[in-house]
Design an enzyme around this catalytic site. Structure first.
Site, short mmCIF file in Angstrom:
data_model
loop_
_atom_site.label_atom_id
_atom_site.label_comp_id
_atom_site.label_asym_id
_atom_site.label_seq_id
_atom_site.Cartn_x
_atom_site.Cartn_y
_atom_site.Cartn_z
N ASP A 211 0.84 -1.20 0.00
CA ASP A 211 0.00 0.00 0.00
C ASP A 211 0.87 1.25 0.00
OD1 ASP A 211 -2.28 1.54 0.07
OD2 ASP A 211 -3.18 0.44 1.72
N GLU A 214 3.22 5.20 -3.57
CA GLU A 214 3.61 6.47 -4.22
C GLU A 214 4.89 7.08 -3.63
OE1 GLU A 214 0.00 6.75 -2.56
OE2 GLU A 214 0.15 5.07 -3.90
N ASP A 284 -8.05 4.28 -3.62
CA ASP A 284 -9.21 4.37 -2.73
C ASP A 284 -10.32 5.20 -3.37
OD1 ASP A 284 -7.63 2.94 -1.05
OD2 ASP A 284 -7.16 4.60 0.29
#
Length: 601
Positions: A211, A214, A284
């Site tokens: 997760d 980035e 998300d």
């Protein structure tokens, strides 16, 4: 950037970049660069351009076969009993499933213990037992791991002692006690894996939910861009963060063991990430019809960028905008069913979200329209396992793409060029997901199926198309109205396609496909290569796999089943193929033992 003229431009720069395309022309502009650095790729068509890009940036390895089954997830399962209980419920209901995800906070809720890579939460007293129980239920599990750590964790202390942390970088959670590691430093990647391996992989974990790849960047300050990474300023390197993060995990797992193929689910990507055994998901996103519509074009652009594996949170991550009755809300049920139909024809089929649990039994029980539609498509996904796994081999061996924008296969059809709500899945299926409510009143949230609605579908020209559900044939180059009851996704098959369909399964490795249906769609010559291997491990890289080529001669109405090439441990040496000629009553069952067969239909 692709051109229908058969070339592409790869702008090779890691810094923040702007792309513009207008009447004055197309341009790339990056903030930092030692020079203008780009590649011109001539491939003749989109597949050729992607092949050139992968030659530059890396090939995509095979995923385990179980990855192409059905996945259930939630934000979040809070105990090992809950994880195992979900799988048991699926098995009791006889609904197929292969994968489940353990999301965050198995390390506890104290943010200073963030991402410790250790099971210290009260719901996880015996993580080895958790993983063993999942495996005993013939399923697989992946787990959430982040690129940031709370300052009370052992991994944070180790990273900090070596100077591997970005001390002023505010990530998620928004807490100065949580810091990101310098992924560009190979020794930092070594250290990262050492904790993952010791605390998680050694227990038998099957894969990784990486997760915030980035990574998340909150309360951004001007000085953040000046942080020095191992390879230069963060301003210069930032977009390559997910590439190096996934690379570290992929390479280290390969070094640790070849018994399991690497499987990584990551939230972000950079060019070349396909070489790291990575599937990207779209983040998300909200539970909203417009968001669902935009997922299609987003996924197609990922595929055109050379990254073949992508998926979304089926149903949307944030279940907002509905009545807060969650899965009991008919309006949400309709959205979820349509989203799941789309997910059936994505490289990975995975349900996930917060606010409301998404397991099939949350939508009612057998006999209720939402439950039945969900079950129907999960079962279809498993029947298509031979098709999907063979297409995965085409990705690895021949630089193919599973989620295909229409421009890839119909570059001369001007009407097809700007259509971004339809796509080919593999080279056989034309998919046109329903992306708006048809049966639920937005005012009253009441659902009625009294009138069957329709959706417009453009059939690309130059071929014939078969309705997958009815077998009805239509000529390409026209827009038709397809009836779309709640359990019907507009789905067509191109003439000349050969689709292998396996048996009904409860999980991917339940049984060998000793009897397989081979659907032939006439109207044009065609071929398909069926690929099979051991299902996991990297023996296929050493030649441990087998292929069978099917070739349809439309003029003579004959199907040639070629000689089997290759072998692997556990391979079926004899099997039955039930050949079905779509649109007719002709079919033939043949026994195949690896030698050529000619079937007249």
């Amino acid at each position: 950037m692709h051109s229908v003229k058969g070339y592409g431009i790869f702008w090779d720069n890691y810094s923040t970049t702007q792309f513009e395309d207008n009447a004055a022309g197309a341009s790339f502009t990056s903030e930092v660069g030692d020079g203008v650095d780009y590649y011109f790729i001539y491939g003749g068509n989109a597949d050729g351009v992607i092949a050139g890009l992968r030659k530059l940036t890396g090939q995509a390895p095979m995923f385990p076969q179980w990855v192409f089954g059905y996945w259930q997830s939630r934000e979040r399962y809070k105990s090992q009993q809950e994880v195992v209980g979900v799988l048991k419920k699926y098995r009791d209901l006889h609904v197929p499933i292969d994968g489940i995800v353990q999301d965050w906070q198995y390390w506890g809720v104290d943010e200073k213990q963030w991402n410790s890579t250790e099971f210290v939460g009260p719901g996880y007293p015996d993580p080895k037992s958790l993983i063993d129980s999942v495996h005993q239920l013939n399923a697989h599990i992946i787990i959430s791991v982040w690129p940031s750590f709370g300052n009370k964790t052992k991994i944070w202390a180790d990273m900090n002692n070596h100077g591997y942390l970005y001390n002023s970088y505010i990530t998620w959670p928004i807490n100065p006690a949580v810091q990101v590691y310098d992924v560009f430093n190979p020794k930092a990647r070594d250290l990262y894996w050492s904790y993952m391996n010791k605390n998680i992989f050694a227990l038998g974990m099957d894969g990784w939910w990486l997760d915030s790849t980035e990574p998340d960047h909150h309360k951004e300050k001007p000085g953040d861009e000046n942080i020095l990474t191992y390879d230069g300023s963060y301003r210069k390197m930032r977009n390559a963060y997910p590439l190096l993060h996934t690379q570290g995990v992929y390479e280290h797992q390969r070094e640790t063991s070849d018994a399991k193929r690497v499987f990584i689910l990551a939230r972000s990507a950079f060019a070349g990430q396909q070489r790291n055994g990575t599937t990207v998901w779209s983040g998300d996103i909200r539970s909203d019809w417009k968001v669902l519509r935009n997922q299609i074009s987003g996924g197609l652009n990922i595929g055109l960028s050379g990254i073949p594996y992508w998926n979304t949170d089926i149903g949307g991550f944030f279940e907002n905008g509905f009545s807060r009755r969650g899965t009991k809300d008919p309006a949400y049920q309709e959205l979820y069913v349509r989203w799941l139909q789309f997910g059936t024809f994505c490289p990975m089929m995975r349900s996930h979200g917060t606010d409301a649990p998404r397991e099939i039994y949350q939508f009612g029980q057998k006999g209720y329209w939402a439950y039945d539609a969900i079950e129907k498509y999960i079962n279809l996904r498993y029947r298509l396992l031979p098709y999907n796994y063979s297409n995965a081999w085409a990705v690895t061996s021949n630089n193919s793409t599973m989620l295909r924008a229409l421009v890839m296969d119909f570059p001369k059809d001007e009407k097809a060029l700007d259509i971004n709500n339809e796509y080919l899945f593999g080279k056989a299926f034309l998919v046109c997901p329903v992306t708006d409510s048809m049966y639920t009143s937005k005012a009253s949230a009441k659902t009625t199926f009294d009138v069957v609605k329709t959706q417009s579908v453009y059939l690309p020209k130059g071929t014939y198309w078969f309705d997958f559900w009815t077998g009805q044939q239509s000529v390409g180059g026209q827009t038709i109205e397809k009836q779309t009851p709640i359990d019907v996704l507009p789905l067509f098959v191109k003439a000349g396609s050969i689709i292998p369909m396996g048996p009904e399964l409860q999980y991917a490795a339940e049984k060998k496909a000793d009897q397989m249906e081979i659907r032939v769609y006439p109207g044009s010559d065609g071929s398909f290569t069926l690929y099979e291997d051991e299902g996991d491990n990297y023996n296929y890289e050493k030649g441990a796999y087998a292929t069978i080529n099917f070739k349809w001669d439309n003029l003579h109405q004959t199907l040639t089943i070629g000689k089997r090439k290759g072998a692997f441990s556990g391979m079926l040496k004899t099997r039955k193929f039930n050949i079905v000629l779509t649109g007719s009553k002709k079919e033939s069952t043949v026994t195949y033992n690896g030698f050529p067969k000619l079937v007249h239909l």
